[in-house]
Design a protein around this motif. Structure first.
Motif, short mmCIF file in Angstrom:
data_model
loop_
_atom_site.label_atom_id
_atom_site.label_comp_id
_atom_site.label_asym_id
_atom_site.label_seq_id
_atom_site.Cartn_x
_atom_site.Cartn_y
_atom_site.Cartn_z
N MET A 47 0.83 -1.21 0.00
CA MET A 47 0.00 0.00 0.00
C MET A 47 0.88 1.27 0.00
SD MET A 47 -3.06 0.74 2.68
CE MET A 47 -3.63 2.38 3.05
N ASP A 48 2.11 1.13 0.50
CA ASP A 48 2.92 2.33 0.74
C ASP A 48 4.16 2.50 -0.13
OD1 ASP A 48 1.30 3.32 2.81
OD2 ASP A 48 2.09 1.77 4.13
N VAL A 49 4.56 1.43 -0.80
CA VAL A 49 5.77 1.56 -1.64
C VAL A 49 5.50 0.97 -3.02
CG1 VAL A 49 7.38 1.52 0.32
CG2 VAL A 49 6.75 -0.62 -0.79
N PRO A 50 6.26 1.44 -4.04
CA PRO A 50 6.01 0.94 -5.39
C PRO A 50 6.39 -0.53 -5.55
CG PRO A 50 7.34 2.96 -5.42
CD PRO A 50 7.29 2.49 -4.02
N PHE A 51 5.45 -1.32 -6.01
CA PHE A 51 5.69 -2.73 -6.37
C PHE A 51 4.96 -3.00 -7.68
CE2 PHE A 51 4.65 -7.24 -6.38
CZ PHE A 51 5.89 -7.80 -6.12
N TYR A 52 3.65 -2.70 -7.64
CA TYR A 52 2.78 -2.89 -8.81
C TYR A 52 1.74 -1.77 -8.73
CZ TYR A 52 -0.24 -5.44 -12.13
OH TYR A 52 -1.00 -5.81 -13.21
N THR A 53 1.46 -1.11 -9.85
CA THR A 53 0.68 0.13 -9.78
C THR A 53 -0.75 -0.06 -9.28
OG1 THR A 53 1.99 1.61 -11.17
CG2 THR A 53 -0.39 1.83 -11.38
N ARG A 54 -1.28 -1.28 -9.34
CA ARG A 54 -2.63 -1.47 -8.76
C ARG A 54 -2.61 -1.14 -7.27
NH1 ARG A 54 -5.01 -6.39 -7.45
NH2 ARG A 54 -3.77 -7.47 -9.02
N GLY A 55 -1.50 -1.42 -6.60
CA GLY A 55 -1.41 -1.15 -5.17
C GLY A 55 -0.85 0.23 -4.85
N HIS A 56 0.20 0.63 -5.54
CA HIS A 56 0.88 1.90 -5.20
C HIS A 56 1.58 2.44 -6.45
CE1 HIS A 56 3.03 4.59 -2.28
NE2 HIS A 56 3.81 4.70 -3.34
N ASN A 57 1.38 3.71 -6.68
CA ASN A 57 2.08 4.39 -7.77
C ASN A 57 2.52 5.75 -7.25
OD1 ASN A 57 1.78 6.59 -10.03
ND2 ASN A 57 2.24 4.67 -11.10
N PRO A 58 3.77 6.17 -7.51
CA PRO A 58 4.27 7.41 -6.89
C PRO A 58 3.46 8.66 -7.25
CG PRO A 58 6.08 6.08 -7.77
CD PRO A 58 4.83 5.42 -8.23
N THR A 59 2.92 8.73 -8.47
CA THR A 59 2.11 9.91 -8.82
C THR A 59 0.82 9.89 -8.00
OG1 THR A 59 3.00 9.78 -11.06
CG2 THR A 59 1.11 11.23 -10.73
N VAL A 60 0.21 8.70 -7.91
CA VAL A 60 -1.03 8.57 -7.12
C VAL A 60 -0.73 8.84 -5.64
CG1 VAL A 60 -2.91 7.01 -6.50
CG2 VAL A 60 -1.92 6.89 -8.80
N ALA A 61 0.47 8.47 -5.20
CA ALA A 61 0.82 8.64 -3.78
C ALA A 61 0.82 10.12 -3.38
CB ALA A 61 2.17 8.01 -3.49
N ILE A 62 1.29 10.99 -4.27
CA ILE A 62 1.29 12.44 -3.98
C ILE A 62 -0.16 12.90 -3.80
CG2 ILE A 62 1.87 14.74 -4.87
CD1 ILE A 62 4.12 13.38 -6.51
N LEU A 63 -1.00 12.43 -4.71
CA LEU A 63 -2.42 12.78 -4.67
C LEU A 63 -3.08 12.30 -3.38
CD1 LEU A 63 -4.82 13.91 -6.32
CD2 LEU A 63 -5.07 11.63 -7.32
N ARG A 64 -2.78 11.05 -2.99
CA ARG A 64 -3.38 10.49 -1.78
C ARG A 64 -3.05 11.34 -0.56
NH1 ARG A 64 -1.35 4.47 -1.48
NH2 ARG A 64 -1.93 4.77 0.68
N LYS A 65 -1.79 11.79 -0.49
CA LYS A 65 -1.38 12.61 0.66
C LYS A 65 -2.16 13.91 0.71
CE LYS A 65 3.26 11.01 1.55
NZ LYS A 65 4.56 11.02 0.98
N LYS A 66 -2.27 14.56 -0.44
CA LYS A 66 -2.96 15.86 -0.47
C LYS A 66 -4.45 15.70 -0.13
CE LYS A 66 -0.14 18.25 -3.93
NZ LYS A 66 0.62 19.24 -3.16
N LEU A 67 -5.07 14.67 -0.71
CA LEU A 67 -6.51 14.50 -0.50
C LEU A 67 -6.81 14.17 0.97
CD1 LEU A 67 -7.33 12.52 -3.76
CD2 LEU A 67 -8.15 14.81 -3.21
N ALA A 68 -5.98 13.30 1.56
CA ALA A 68 -6.18 12.96 2.98
C ALA A 68 -6.07 14.22 3.82
CB ALA A 68 -5.17 11.92 3.43
N ALA A 69 -5.06 15.04 3.53
CA ALA A 69 -4.86 16.27 4.31
C ALA A 69 -6.03 17.23 4.11
CB ALA A 69 -3.55 16.93 3.92
N LEU A 70 -6.53 17.33 2.87
CA LEU A 70 -7.65 18.23 2.61
C LEU A 70 -8.88 17.85 3.43
CD1 LEU A 70 -7.69 18.80 -1.27
CD2 LEU A 70 -7.71 20.59 0.47
N GLU A 71 -9.08 16.53 3.62
CA GLU A 71 -10.25 16.08 4.39
C GLU A 71 -9.94 15.91 5.87
OE1 GLU A 71 -13.21 16.17 4.18
OE2 GLU A 71 -13.96 15.76 2.18
N GLY A 72 -8.69 16.19 6.27
CA GLY A 72 -8.33 16.03 7.68
C GLY A 72 -8.35 14.55 8.07
#
Ligand SMILES: Cc1ncc(COP(=O)(O)O)c(C=O)c1O
Length: 395
Positions: A47-72
């Motif tokens: 879920m947290d590191v790149p292995f296969y893009t279905r689970g984790h992708n670095p571009t998506v990871a940036i987005l996940r961080k911002k969205l989580a922070a936006l919603e607190g």
């Protein structure tokens, strides 16, 4: 964390990609390792590191961080559509034999999931009028595990008193999920009000440019891990890196777009409320709305969606009005730069409904985009004149 930092910088590690200001689109399905040990460690933390893009992708990871922070929220998962996110949120909270209480008239495919799809797996739902929190309590059964909220809900935009519904849920150890698409994270943060899972159709405000379909789910780290291990990885409705990048770009202007709409939409609503051919406007931030005080209490600013009941004798008059608009485009969805209308009568033949929806044919959903309010009001004026002409023809 201030909003500008969150939007412009948070989650971006520019030194990892040549100090480019905009993040790269890591267009890769899989990632390579120097050793078996490194590969093993990565798969154990999918879920947290790149292995296969279905689970984790670095571009998506940036987005996940911002969205989580936006919603607190502690964590966020991003899906291929809003309905994939809400389906994952709901299905992760119930099992065969469980019961759900949902606000009535949520987004059409959410209703279809609850009323038609989940019963096949032994999950039943009761749809209630959510304007009174006590209706949630009254609908609780011994096997109720989940409350589904959508505030404001779709098309008629009734609200639920979110903290009051959460308090009832907590008394009974019931999980709460809310569709927060209407307000966007700029205008409403349900996690602060105690809601367990917040989801968005990112095809709307978060994307903001009518060019992507995606969904977002925010919750605690523990709950997101559980959803990752089940609905996310099993059903596999993930976002691709290109769409993730588009959403990142959309987020850069989210606060500005929401601010602009908060200024424009109430002016357009006021014009329509005072027009003789308008019967009623459904808008949470209209002072004549019976839930106006609640809107001000739990949403920071007005958004762009409202519905209008026209004073028409025949559907042809409504069609004439809709066909006559030049700036408001006839299209589904909302949340982009362009203003839109969606006449209810179009839904009568929609696949999402097993029976025609309980919505009058003279009801039209509006979305106010980024145009000047004067231009939109002029457009409405001329289309209402066309409708007036059609009315005279009928007489
Ligand atoms: C309130 C609401 N929730 C969820 C959805 C579903 O989102 P998507 O179309 O991204 O699957 C929509 C789409 O129109 C919506 O209006």
């Amino acid at each position: 964390m201030d909003l500008s930092y969150l939007i412009n910088h948070y989650g971006e590690e520019r030194d990892q990609y040549f100090n480019s200001v905009a993040p790269p689109i890591i267009q890769a399905s899989n990632f390579v390792f120097d050793s078996v040990e490194a590969m093993r460690a990565s798969l154990a933390d999918e879920m947290d590191v790149p292995f296969y893009t279905r689970g984790h992708n670095p571009t998506v990871a940036i987005l996940r961080k911002k969205l989580a922070a936006l919603e607190g929220a502690e964590e966020c998962l991003v899906f291929s559509s809003g309905i994939a996110a809400i389906s994952a949120a709901i299905m992760s909270s119930v099992q065969a034999g469980d019961h759900i209480v949902s606000v009535q008239k949520p987004y059409s495919w959410t209703a279809r999931l609850l009323e038609d799809y989940l019963p096949k797996f032994g999950v039943q739902a009761t749809m209630i009028d959510g304007t009174n929190p006590e209706n949630f309590r009254k609908a609780i059964q011994p096997n109720t595990r989940l409350f589904v909220l959508e505030s404001p809900n779709s098309i008629t935009f009734e609200m639920q008193d979110i903290p009051a519904v959460v308090a009832i849920a907590r008394e009974h150890q019931i999980t709460t999920v809310i569709d927060n698409s209407y307000a966007s994270p700029i205008n409403q943060n349900p996690i602060e009000m105690g809601v367990d899972i917040v989801m968005h159709s990112a095809s709307k405000y978060l994307g903001g440019h009518s060019d992507l379909v995606a969904g977002v789910l925010c919750s605690s780290r523990e709950r997101c891990e559980k959803i990752f291990d089940t609905q996310f990885m099993n059903l596999g409705g993930i976002i691709g890196p290109q769409d993730a990048w588009l959403m990142l770009r959309g987020l850069r202007t989210l606060p500005l777009r929401m601010e602009r709409i908060a200024q424009t939409a109430p002016k357009v609503v006021e014009f329509l409320e005072n027009h003789p051919l308008v019967e009623k406007v459904y808008y949470p931030f209209s002072p004549s709305n019976p839930q106006y005080e609640l809107a001000k209490k739990q949403m920071k600013k007005p958004a762009g969606q409202f519905s209008v009941l026209l004073k028409a004798d025949k559907i042809e008059q409504v069609d004439r009005f809709c066909d006559g608009l030049k700036y408001f485009l006839l299209a589904c969805s909302w949340g982009g730069y362009e203003s839109l209308i969606f006449p209810s009568s179009v839904l009568y033949s929609a696949k999402a409904y097993t029976k025609p929806p309980d919505l009058p044919w003279n009801l039209i959903r509006f979305y106010v985009g980024l145009e000047d309010p004067e231009v939109l009001i002029q457009d409405l004026e001329q289309a209402l004149e066309l409708m007036e002409g059609e009315k005279k023809l009928v007489k």
